[in-house]
Design a protein around this motif. Structure first.
Motif, short mmCIF file in Angstrom:
data_model
loop_
_atom_site.label_atom_id
_atom_site.label_comp_id
_atom_site.label_asym_id
_atom_site.label_seq_id
_atom_site.Cartn_x
_atom_site.Cartn_y
_atom_site.Cartn_z
N ALA A 152 23.16 21.75 12.61
CA ALA A 152 22.01 22.17 11.82
C ALA A 152 21.31 20.98 11.15
CB ALA A 152 22.44 23.18 10.77
N LEU A 153 22.09 20.04 10.63
CA LEU A 153 21.47 18.92 9.92
C LEU A 153 20.78 17.95 10.87
CD1 LEU A 153 24.10 18.12 7.16
CD2 LEU A 153 22.15 19.66 7.08
N MET B 259 20.39 30.07 11.50
CA MET B 259 20.34 30.25 12.95
C MET B 259 18.89 30.22 13.45
SD MET B 259 23.42 30.43 14.02
CE MET B 259 23.18 31.03 15.66
N ARG B 260 17.98 30.85 12.70
CA ARG B 260 16.57 30.82 13.09
C ARG B 260 16.04 29.39 13.09
NH1 ARG B 260 11.74 34.36 11.25
NH2 ARG B 260 13.39 35.49 10.19
N ASP C 44 30.75 42.62 -3.27
CA ASP C 44 29.50 42.50 -4.01
C ASP C 44 28.35 42.40 -3.01
OD1 ASP C 44 27.51 42.06 -5.84
OD2 ASP C 44 28.16 40.04 -6.39
N GLU C 45 27.39 43.31 -3.13
CA GLU C 45 26.28 43.36 -2.17
C GLU C 45 25.40 42.11 -2.24
OE1 GLU C 45 24.01 46.96 -2.16
OE2 GLU C 45 25.80 48.20 -2.33
N GLU C 46 25.20 41.56 -3.43
CA GLU C 46 24.36 40.37 -3.56
C GLU C 46 24.99 39.16 -2.87
OE1 GLU C 46 22.74 39.33 -7.32
OE2 GLU C 46 22.35 41.43 -7.85
N GLU C 47 26.29 38.99 -3.01
CA GLU C 47 26.97 37.88 -2.34
C GLU C 47 26.91 38.03 -0.83
OE1 GLU C 47 30.93 37.76 -3.91
OE2 GLU C 47 30.31 36.71 -5.73
N LYS C 48 27.15 39.24 -0.35
CA LYS C 48 27.10 39.49 1.09
C LYS C 48 25.68 39.29 1.62
CE LYS C 48 28.84 42.46 4.68
NZ LYS C 48 28.82 41.35 5.59
N ALA C 49 24.68 39.78 0.87
CA ALA C 49 23.28 39.61 1.28
C ALA C 49 22.89 38.13 1.32
CB ALA C 49 22.37 40.38 0.35
N PHE C 50 23.40 37.37 0.34
CA PHE C 50 23.14 35.93 0.32
C PHE C 50 23.71 35.27 1.57
CE2 PHE C 50 25.14 31.79 -0.70
CZ PHE C 50 24.00 31.02 -0.85
N PHE C 51 24.95 35.57 1.89
CA PHE C 51 25.56 34.98 3.08
C PHE C 51 24.81 35.39 4.34
CE2 PHE C 51 28.39 35.23 6.73
CZ PHE C 51 28.76 33.91 6.82
N ASP C 52 24.49 36.66 4.47
CA ASP C 52 23.78 37.14 5.66
C ASP C 52 22.42 36.47 5.80
OD1 ASP C 52 25.92 38.77 6.27
OD2 ASP C 52 25.01 40.58 5.40
N LEU C 53 21.69 36.32 4.68
CA LEU C 53 20.39 35.67 4.72
C LEU C 53 20.52 34.20 5.11
CD1 LEU C 53 17.32 35.82 4.15
CD2 LEU C 53 17.85 35.17 1.81
N MET C 54 21.46 33.51 4.50
CA MET C 54 21.66 32.10 4.82
C MET C 54 22.06 31.91 6.29
SD MET C 54 20.82 30.19 2.33
CE MET C 54 21.42 28.68 3.04
N LYS C 55 22.93 32.77 6.77
CA LYS C 55 23.37 32.65 8.15
C LYS C 55 22.21 32.92 9.12
CE LYS C 55 26.71 34.53 11.42
NZ LYS C 55 27.79 35.51 11.60
N SER C 56 21.46 33.98 8.89
CA SER C 56 20.38 34.32 9.81
C SER C 56 19.26 33.29 9.78
CB SER C 56 19.83 35.72 9.51
OG SER C 56 19.19 35.74 8.26
N GLU C 57 18.91 32.78 8.60
CA GLU C 57 17.82 31.79 8.53
C GLU C 57 18.27 30.42 9.03
OE1 GLU C 57 15.00 32.76 8.44
OE2 GLU C 57 15.04 34.64 7.33
N TRP D 179 4.25 27.09 11.79
CA TRP D 179 5.32 26.07 11.77
C TRP D 179 6.68 26.68 11.98
CZ3 TRP D 179 8.86 27.20 8.15
CH2 TRP D 179 8.45 27.89 7.02
N ALA D 180 6.83 27.99 11.92
CA ALA D 180 8.14 28.61 12.05
C ALA D 180 8.61 28.70 13.49
CB ALA D 180 8.13 30.01 11.42
N MET D 181 7.77 28.38 14.44
CA MET D 181 8.17 28.37 15.84
C MET D 181 7.97 26.96 16.40
SD MET D 181 9.36 31.27 16.65
CE MET D 181 9.41 31.25 18.42
N ARG D 182 9.00 26.46 17.06
CA ARG D 182 8.98 25.13 17.69
C ARG D 182 8.56 24.06 16.68
NH1 ARG D 182 5.42 23.21 22.50
NH2 ARG D 182 6.46 21.28 22.87
N TRP D 183 9.20 24.07 15.55
CA TRP D 183 8.88 23.15 14.48
C TRP D 183 9.65 21.85 14.66
CZ3 TRP D 183 12.83 21.51 11.38
CH2 TRP D 183 14.01 22.23 11.47
#
Length: 173
Positions: free
Chosen positions: A63-64, A142-143, A127-140, A23-27
């Protein structure tokens, strides 16, 4: 580089791609109906607001409008372990708290500019956790956007079979 280590990394990467859910491709948003989620309704709204802030609806789609707000909870619930899910929940609560302190309303109720400001703070955070959260949210986000059926088929012209086989063609010799 050690050849054995390189082969192990290559096998792990290819195994990870092979196990990526279909389901992660062409969903489509209808593919996501009835899925159990580890996120509460408030967290769903926060995920949707973050996705809408990262990819807002412009002249055509955002996105929505392609259903990324439905894709993200399913992705995080089924494809990420409990530690990442707990970190996401913590960061979503912190983002909502920061919005309430800065603007007096919840993050989803903030204007687009206010939400962008809050997310930009996370992106530039020490803060690495805040930056990681933003990077994860942005990349997912976009995916989810780029792999949706609407974007792949209507805007990128994706076809499962890119060419056609014409078996009865005269050949000049």
């Amino acid at each position: 580089m050690n050849r054995r280590t390189a082969l192990q990394a290559l096998l792990l990467a290819s195994g990870g791609l092979a196990t990526l859910p279909s389901w992660a491709m062409r969903w489509r948003p209808t593919d996501l109906a009835g899925t159990a989620s580890v996120f509460s309704s408030t967290e769903h709204q926060l995920l949707a607001a973050v996705a809408d802030t990262i990819l807002p609806a412009g002249d055509e789609i955002g996105a929505l409008s392609v259903g990324v707000d439905q894709f993200l909870p399913k992705l995080f619930s089924q494809c990420y372990d409990a530690d990442v899910q707990a970190s996401l929940k913590t960061q979503l609560r912190a983002l909502d708290t920061a919005a309430r302190q800065a603007h007096g309303v919840a993050f989803p109720a903030c204007s687009q500019t206010q939400r962008e400001t809050l997310l930009n703070r996370l992106a530039a955070s020490a803060d690495e956790e805040e930056k990681a959260f933003f990077d994860l949210m942005k990349s997912e986000t976009m995916r989810g956007f780029t792999t949706s059926e609407e974007v792949m088929v209507k805007y990128l012209g994706y076809r499962v079979i890119p060419t056609y086989y014409h078996g009865c063609v005269d050949v000049n010799s």
